[in-house]
Design an enzyme around this catalytic site. Structure first.
Site, PDB file in Angstrom:
ATOM      1  N   ARG A 119      23.468 -10.565  13.817  1.00  0.00           N
ATOM      2  CA  ARG A 119      22.942 -10.605  15.187  1.00  0.00           C
ATOM      3  C   ARG A 119      24.069 -10.647  16.217  1.00  0.00           C
ATOM      4  NH1 ARG A 119      18.211 -12.078  17.951  1.00  0.00           N
ATOM      5  NH2 ARG A 119      17.118 -12.272  15.976  1.00  0.00           N
ATOM      6  N   TYR A 144      20.145 -10.235   1.940  1.00  0.00           N
ATOM      7  CA  TYR A 144      20.827  -8.942   2.053  1.00  0.00           C
ATOM      8  C   TYR A 144      22.264  -9.153   2.510  1.00  0.00           C
ATOM      9  CZ  TYR A 144      19.115  -9.449   6.922  1.00  0.00           C
ATOM     10  OH  TYR A 144      18.788  -9.910   8.169  1.00  0.00           O
ATOM     11  N   ASP A 190      11.051 -10.603  24.263  1.00  0.00           N
ATOM     12  CA  ASP A 190      10.244 -11.752  23.864  1.00  0.00           C
ATOM     13  C   ASP A 190       9.487 -12.381  25.030  1.00  0.00           C
ATOM     14  OD1 ASP A 190      10.865 -11.510  21.218  1.00  0.00           O
ATOM     15  OD2 ASP A 190      12.181 -13.251  21.108  1.00  0.00           O
TER      16      ASP A 190
END
Length: 410
Positions: A101, A209, A286
């Site tokens: 991120r 992952y 968001d």
């Protein structure tokens, strides 16, 4: 233009608009730009936009392009279904990548700097106004800023959402623990280094992952908190984490001690809303449509929002470079809510599907095992090109009822 919020959605919108020659100022409440968290999954509907921005190659270098996505049963370890992500890239024209991120955020931040975006930190917006000729925001230090358009990309706990909608976040009673670690620390666990893996179990799941060119390994443990169901305030604690995964496979349990135990993320979304535009103040990311995480589309939808808004600004720009913002915002309002409502509703349903127990779990597993690896009917509506007009939005996926599952032994 003012963009309130310097996260992925805010920076993505700022860059998209700056590419169209618009002057953009970003107001970030923190003292410096940054992101907290670990991995993100970027599906083709996002990497298509990064390619258009000229950022995809760098994103691929910073992240990992996995070969497959695999789902296992977290209790018995059986493989349930998989996606061939290289074939998926051929189908949609763009790759599925995973990236830290903070790496994606830095990528967008640097792109904004190159594009000349005015980036302001320590600028906390506490109120929005749209009762004058131009919208304005009031900052915590007492001064006011005006703009032709204000984009509220101020997140789940959006001040703008509170001002114009007045609803509150909805708790799912689920909590996430994260833990990105050096890849060498998990190789003895027989992890899948070239796949996105999710282990689904009763009221819990575990995602794994690789990140950063394969040097790091991202793990996320999510579970329903009994304390949350009981209405207690101290929910999602490490003792609940351990209990939630006690009956899972050795491969899953090996990862649980590696979770960061000093912080956890409670899972919230909000009810879908139809109106995102209030005169010339517009909700994005968001602030408009916070989803649960099960489709890995939260950051992607925010980037799509900025891309769509910028495209409509360009479509409604006159020869003298002025933008008809009434038309541009109306076009954004006309197309984005329906898609994002689908994602929010489907994410809730997908979370329920992942966390089934008993007969329903057995039925789910039987249906998933029947699915062909190259069947894309359940993601075609999601991974294709982002719609700019309502009639470009593809039909939604029709869920398969559990009762149609092949006969099971349970």
């Amino acid at each position: 233009m003012l963009v309130v919020g310097g996260g992925i959605g805010g920076l993505g919108a700022a860059f998209a608009l700056a590419r169209e020659g618009l002057r953009v100022r970003v107001l970030e409440q923190a003292t410096e730009f940054g992101e907290v968290g670990a991995g993100l999954q970027l599906a083709p509907n996002c990497t298509r936009i990064l390619h258009e921005y000229g950022l995809l190659d760098e994103a691929k270098r910073l992240g990992v392009v996995p070969d497959s996505m695999v789902m296992f049963d977290a209790v018995d370890g059986a493989e349930l279904t998989r996606l061939d992500l290289r074939d998926l890239e051929r189908r949609y024209g763009f790759p599925y990548i995973v990236i830290h991120r903070s790496d994606l955020h830095t990528l967008l931040l640097n792109a904004c700097r190159r594009a000349g975006v005015d980036l302001a930190t320590d600028s906390r917006v506490i109120e929005y106004h749209h009762d004058g000729p131009r919208p304005s925001v009031l900052l915590a230090d007492g001064h006011t800023e005006h703009a032709d358009v204000v984009i509220a990309a101020d997140g789940l706990h959006s001040v703008a959402r509170d001002r114009f909608v007045g609803d509150t976040p909805v708790s799912s009673s689920y909590v996430a623990y994260r833990g990105a670690v050096p890849i060498d620390s998990v190789r003895d666990h027989h992890v899948h280094e070239n796949a996105v893996v999710v282990h689904v179990g009763p009221r819990c799941h575990f995602v794994q992952y690789a990140l950063r060119g394969g040097e790091m390994f991202n793990q996320v443990a999510v579970f329903e908190s009994p304390k949350a169901r009981a209405g207690k305030d101290d929910w999602g604690t490490p003792d609940e984490l351990d209990e939630a995964f006690a009956d899972t496979t050795d491969r899953v349990r090996a990862g649980i001690p590696l979770m960061w135990r000093d912080r956890w993320w409670r899972m919230f979304d909000r009810e879908p809303i139809d109106t995102w535009v209030y005169d010339r103040i517009v909700l994005l990311g968001d602030a408009a449509h916070p989803p649960l995480q099960y489709l890995a589309q939260g950051a992607i939808m925010a980037l799509e929002d900025g891309w769509v808004l910028a495209r409509h600004a360009a479509r409604n720009r006159a020869a003298d470079k002025t933008v008809d913002w009434t038309a541009a915002l109306a076009a954004y309002q006309a197309v984005r809510p329906e898609h994002c409502h689908r994602v929010q509703r489907t994410a809730r349903a997908w979370g329920e599907l992942w966390h089934l127990d008993g007969l329903a779990r057995a039925q789910r597993n039987a249906i998933l095992r029947e699915r062909d690896t190259h069947d894309y009917t359940f993601v075609d509506w999601l991974y294709g090109p982002t719609a700019l007009e309502p009639d470009e939005e593809p039909p939604a996926f029709v869920p398969i009822p559990l009762g149609t599952a092949p006969a099971t032994n349970r």
